[in-house]
Every structure is written in C-alpha cells, then in structure tokens.
Design an enzyme around this catalytic site. Structure first.
Site, PDB file in Angstrom:
ATOM      1  N   SER A 218      -1.724  14.986 -28.115  1.00  0.00           N
ATOM      2  CA  SER A 218      -0.918  16.173 -28.361  1.00  0.00           C
ATOM      3  C   SER A 218      -1.803  17.273 -28.935  1.00  0.00           C
ATOM      4  O   SER A 218      -2.610  17.013 -29.835  1.00  0.00           O
ATOM      5  CB  SER A 218       0.218  15.857 -29.339  1.00  0.00           C
ATOM      6  OG  SER A 218       0.797  17.035 -29.855  1.00  0.00           O
ATOM      7  N   LYS A 219      -1.644  18.496 -28.417  1.00  0.00           N
ATOM      8  CA  LYS A 219      -2.462  19.600 -28.930  1.00  0.00           C
ATOM      9  C   LYS A 219      -2.098  19.940 -30.369  1.00  0.00           C
ATOM     10  O   LYS A 219      -2.890  20.586 -31.067  1.00  0.00           O
ATOM     11  CB  LYS A 219      -2.314  20.827 -28.030  1.00  0.00           C
ATOM     12  CG  LYS A 219      -0.917  21.415 -27.954  1.00  0.00           C
ATOM     13  CD  LYS A 219      -0.886  22.591 -26.990  1.00  0.00           C
ATOM     14  CE  LYS A 219       0.501  23.200 -26.879  1.00  0.00           C
ATOM     15  NZ  LYS A 219       0.543  24.331 -25.918  1.00  0.00           N
ATOM     16  N   ARG A 220      -0.927  19.528 -30.825  1.00  0.00           N
ATOM     17  CA  ARG A 220      -0.540  19.771 -32.215  1.00  0.00           C
ATOM     18  C   ARG A 220      -1.188  18.777 -33.169  1.00  0.00           C
ATOM     19  O   ARG A 220      -1.325  19.055 -34.352  1.00  0.00           O
ATOM     20  CB  ARG A 220       0.981  19.711 -32.362  1.00  0.00           C
ATOM     21  CG  ARG A 220       1.730  20.847 -31.687  1.00  0.00           C
ATOM     22  CD  ARG A 220       3.215  20.768 -31.943  1.00  0.00           C
ATOM     23  NE  ARG A 220       3.808  19.554 -31.382  1.00  0.00           N
ATOM     24  CZ  ARG A 220       4.206  19.445 -30.120  1.00  0.00           C
ATOM     25  NH1 ARG A 220       4.062  20.456 -29.296  1.00  0.00           N
ATOM     26  NH2 ARG A 220       4.735  18.319 -29.679  1.00  0.00           N
ATOM     27  N   ARG A 221      -1.599  17.624 -32.650  1.00  0.00           N
ATOM     28  CA  ARG A 221      -2.096  16.561 -33.516  1.00  0.00           C
ATOM     29  C   ARG A 221      -3.547  16.185 -33.211  1.00  0.00           C
ATOM     30  O   ARG A 221      -4.304  15.783 -34.098  1.00  0.00           O
ATOM     31  CB  ARG A 221      -1.189  15.330 -33.352  1.00  0.00           C
ATOM     32  CG  ARG A 221      -1.567  14.138 -34.194  1.00  0.00           C
ATOM     33  CD  ARG A 221      -0.646  12.958 -33.903  1.00  0.00           C
ATOM     34  NE  ARG A 221      -0.669  12.586 -32.498  1.00  0.00           N
ATOM     35  CZ  ARG A 221       0.408  12.572 -31.707  1.00  0.00           C
ATOM     36  NH1 ARG A 221       1.575  12.915 -32.204  1.00  0.00           N
ATOM     37  NH2 ARG A 221       0.320  12.229 -30.434  1.00  0.00           N
TER      38      ARG A 221
END
Length: 450
Positions: A218-221
């Site tokens: 995930s690009k958020r994580r």
C-alpha cells in the site's frame, strides 16, 4: 507463424501517480512474454480520468520504462483521444438493446439516444461467464452477481471496463496480463467484448505483491514508488531482475542472471498465483551483486550523484574525488545501494563524526576496557611514526597490554574515528586522508563523551 498470428500484449497504466512497483512488475511481465514469443508490446496510456491526470506523470512512465529497459513496439496510444470511438460503441450497444439509459436514481429511461447528464448501463444477460485464466485457472462468475453495470458515466466519460474492452478489441490484444486486483472486473470486460462481436483476450492475472506482514503493498504504508528505489541507488538491471522473480521463477533455479537469459527462460504458464513477497532485503542483496560486477570507472560514475549532490552530508569544499576513487575498491563489496557510499566515506569529509548510537553503545559503552584502550591509543598515536602499519601495530599493542584481542581493541578506535563499528579498512585511509591532529581530536572527543 505469421506476424498476424503472434501474441499482442499491452501495458496500460493510468498517469494518476508515480509508477508503483506492482505496475512496473506488470509492465515487465508483459514485455518478457512478448519478447519470449516474438510478440508485440503495446503501450496504452489510460488517461480518461481528467481530474487526476498530470502530464509530468505520463512523462515519468516513459522514463521509468526506459530505465528498466522495457521498450514497446506500438504506441504510446492515449485513451483520451479515443473518446469518440468509445461513445460510438456505447451508442451501438444502446441501438442493439444491449445497454440502456438511466437517470440519477438508476431507473431505466425510454429512448436510445445518448444525452448529456445520462449514464448508460450494460444490460447483463442471464448466465455465467467462465474465464480460463492462465495463472488462476478456471474462474466462473454468475451474471446475477454482476448486475447491470455502468459503461458510460453521466459526465460523458467511459468507464474503465468499457474503454478497456473496446481498446483491446480494436488493438487486437491477444493476452491481457495484469494485476490480480483487476480480476473482479474481467467478467464485465468479457461480456462487453462479446457484445461487440470481439474475441476477448486470454487473461493472466498476476499475483498480488505483499509486504513482510503478508499484507497487500500500500502506498500509504509501504515504499512502493519505483522512483524512491531509483533515488536510493538501486541499479536498473538489479531492479528488473528482482521484479521478474515476483510471482515467477526460472525452471533451472538460477535467480540472478542477465535479462536475455530471463527472456529465454520466461513462460507465462509458470507464473504462480500465490502472493509474492516484496522482500527489500533480497532486493538489496541482488543490488549488491550487480554493484560488485561494475568496473571502477562505471561505479564511480554511478556513485557521483550521491557524492556531489546538495543532499551530501559534507560541505562541498571538503569533498575530494581522489579520495573517493581510492576508497571505492575498499568499499565496493559492502555497498547494497549506491546511496550507501555516504556512510562509507562521510567520516573522511565531514567536520564532525556522525555517530551511530548502536555502534557507540556496543563498542565503547559496553566494550571491554574501551576507556583504557582510548587512553592508550591517544598516548601511542601522539608521537609514533604516522604510517598505516605503525599506527595499526600501536593500536593492537595497546589492546594486547590490556588482554583484549585485536578485533575488540580496534572497535572503540574505529567508532571514535568513523562513527560506526562497520566500514572499510580503517588504518590506511585514516592515516592517508586524516591528519594526526584530527584523529587525536576525535579520540579525545570520544574519551570525553565516556
């Protein structure tokens, strides 16, 4: 086999963000398949989302593909330039009764003429769609699960499924090799293709990429931007080699190898459907192998951006290219990324040592007789001949007098001078590139800190 009978694949990214490592893997697998069978690689930019598209992101896609060594035979084609064609197909489906207009409440409207502010839904027939996926095997979906799905939005744009199906048909795409996350849209794409009288492509849905917790990247994580890895100093051949192994492996088990050999080994039917672990430690190992294969001049050229950039940790006037040229053969074996060069040589150029606290704690705070070793070394180096062999023998003599072996007697000296417990050989660069006064100053600072 004539050229018309050879496979045609496409990579179809959306320019709404920087290229994800998963998208790069998809591009690579399409390219590997095309090159392994003599097929055609098509590049299609799916830029129908005008609110999120940015020209610089499209340019970046071209740049990343070139960096990885992925070329294409046709394109780039821009989906936004095919809007009239997509509209023509939707009108055709309306005229044939295979689609219908609907209002804001999804109620079917009378009439077949497309109009502004009106969405269009595909009229899903009863039955089941069966997909014989190369990777996942047979996938059967009851049409009752699909419902009548939107193919044209009320804002006058085609949906992903409609545009994808039309473009694949018009471009004679034979194989759609893409991420597993798109599997759920495939039955709809097949239905649209069949409604157009086209043969749907053969699908191969690549496994998800997961992190060490086995969660989808995930690009958020997670660090998922290809640009991030390039900036950190991963070599393109190493990255491409590693990406090729995310869901596939050569039958002979040899993982690190030239791309020409990977093409020769690649078989689409060998792709595994199990999630692929994006192992950064393994990627760093691959990168280290590729770095060690570089010649001295080639490596110096690759390292240059990390040595003379504004982000380098030392003042520009302190940097000495001759010192780095001499150090590269000593540190090449230790580099996992190109940016690692900074912490291998920073102690030679920075006015103050950048202390690694873990190294300080292990080698100095908890090191055997560390204070006595520092005291003895300061005394020994104050007036001994300033050459590598004498300095080394002097340090080891201090340790021997204290009953400390050579590796442990050197450790606090190394940390005091370089800031780290691991690095290149200590004595030659220390004597050649630092003055006696500077070495003694660092040793005294470390002793005072204790």
């Amino acid at each position: 086999m004539s050229p018309a009978d050879l496979p045609r694949v496409r990579f179809a990214p959306s320019p709404t963000g920087y290229l994800h490592v998963g998208s790069a893997r998809t591009a690579l697998f399409n390219w590997l398949y095309a090159r392994s069978v003599g097929g055609t690689m098509v590049l299609r930019i799916e830029d129908t989302d005008e609110s999120r598209n940015r020209p610089e992101l499209t340019d970046a896609i071209f740049e990343y593909l070139e960096w990885l060594g992925i070329d294409f035979d046709e394109g780039p084609f821009y989906q936004s330039e095919r809007r009239d064609r997509h509209r023509e197909v939707v009108q055709q489906l309306l005229d044939n009764g295979q689609a219908y207009l609907c209002d804001a409440d999804d109620n079917e409207l009378a009439g077949t003429e497309m109009a502004d502010g009106r969405a269009v839904r595909f009229r899903t027939p009863e039955g089941t769609t069966v997909i014989d996926d190369v990777v996942r095997g047979e996938v059967a979906v009851d049409h009752a699960q699909l419902g009548d799905f939107v193919i044209w939005r009320s804002d006058g744009s085609p949906t992903f499924v409609l545009a994808n199906s039309v473009d694949d048909a018009d471009m004679a795409i034979t194989h759609a090799i893409r991420g597993e996350d798109l599997l759920s849209s495939t039955p709809r794409a097949v239905l649209v293709a069949e409604a157009l009288g086209a043969t749907p492509p053969i699908y191969a849905h690549l496994p998800l990429l997961v992190n060490e917790q086995r969660k989808k990247l995930s690009k958020r994580r997670d660090d998922v931007s290809l640009e991030s890895y390039r900036q950190r100093g991963f070599l393109a051949p190493a990255m491409a080699n590693y990406l090729a192994l995310l869901g596939w492996g050569p039958r002979d088990g040899v993982e690190i190898r030239p791309m020409a050999e990977i093409i020769g080994q690649f078989r689409l039917e060998d792709v595994n459907k199990a999630p692929a672990f994006f192992d950064i430690a393994k990627l760093e190992h691959f990168n280290g192998v590729y770095i060690r294969e570089l010649g001295a001049e080639e490596l110096l050229e690759a390292l240059a951006p990390y040595l003379v950039s504004d982000q380098a940790p030392w003042p520009p006037e302190h940097y000495r290219p001759d010192v780095v040229a001499a150090m590269v053969p000593l540190v090449q074996e230790k580099l996992r990324t190109l940016s690692d060069i900074e912490r291998q040589v920073d102690w030679l150029f920075c006015p103050e040592v950048s202390m690694d606290e873990a190294s300080w704690d292990k080698a100095v705070v908890r090191g055997k007789a560390a204070a006595e070793i520092l005291d003895g070394t300061i005394a020994a180096l104050a007036d001994c001949p300033w050459d590598p062999d004498t300095v080394k023998d002097s340090v080891f003599a201090v340790g021997e007098a204290l009953g400390v072996n050579r590796s442990k007697s050197q450790a606090p000296v190394r940390v005091a001078v370089t800031g780290r417990s691991i690095g290149p050989p200590l004595f030659e660069p220390m004597v050649h590139y630092l003055t006696r006064e500077e070495v003694l100053r660092r040793l005294r600072n470390a002793r005072s800190r204790l």
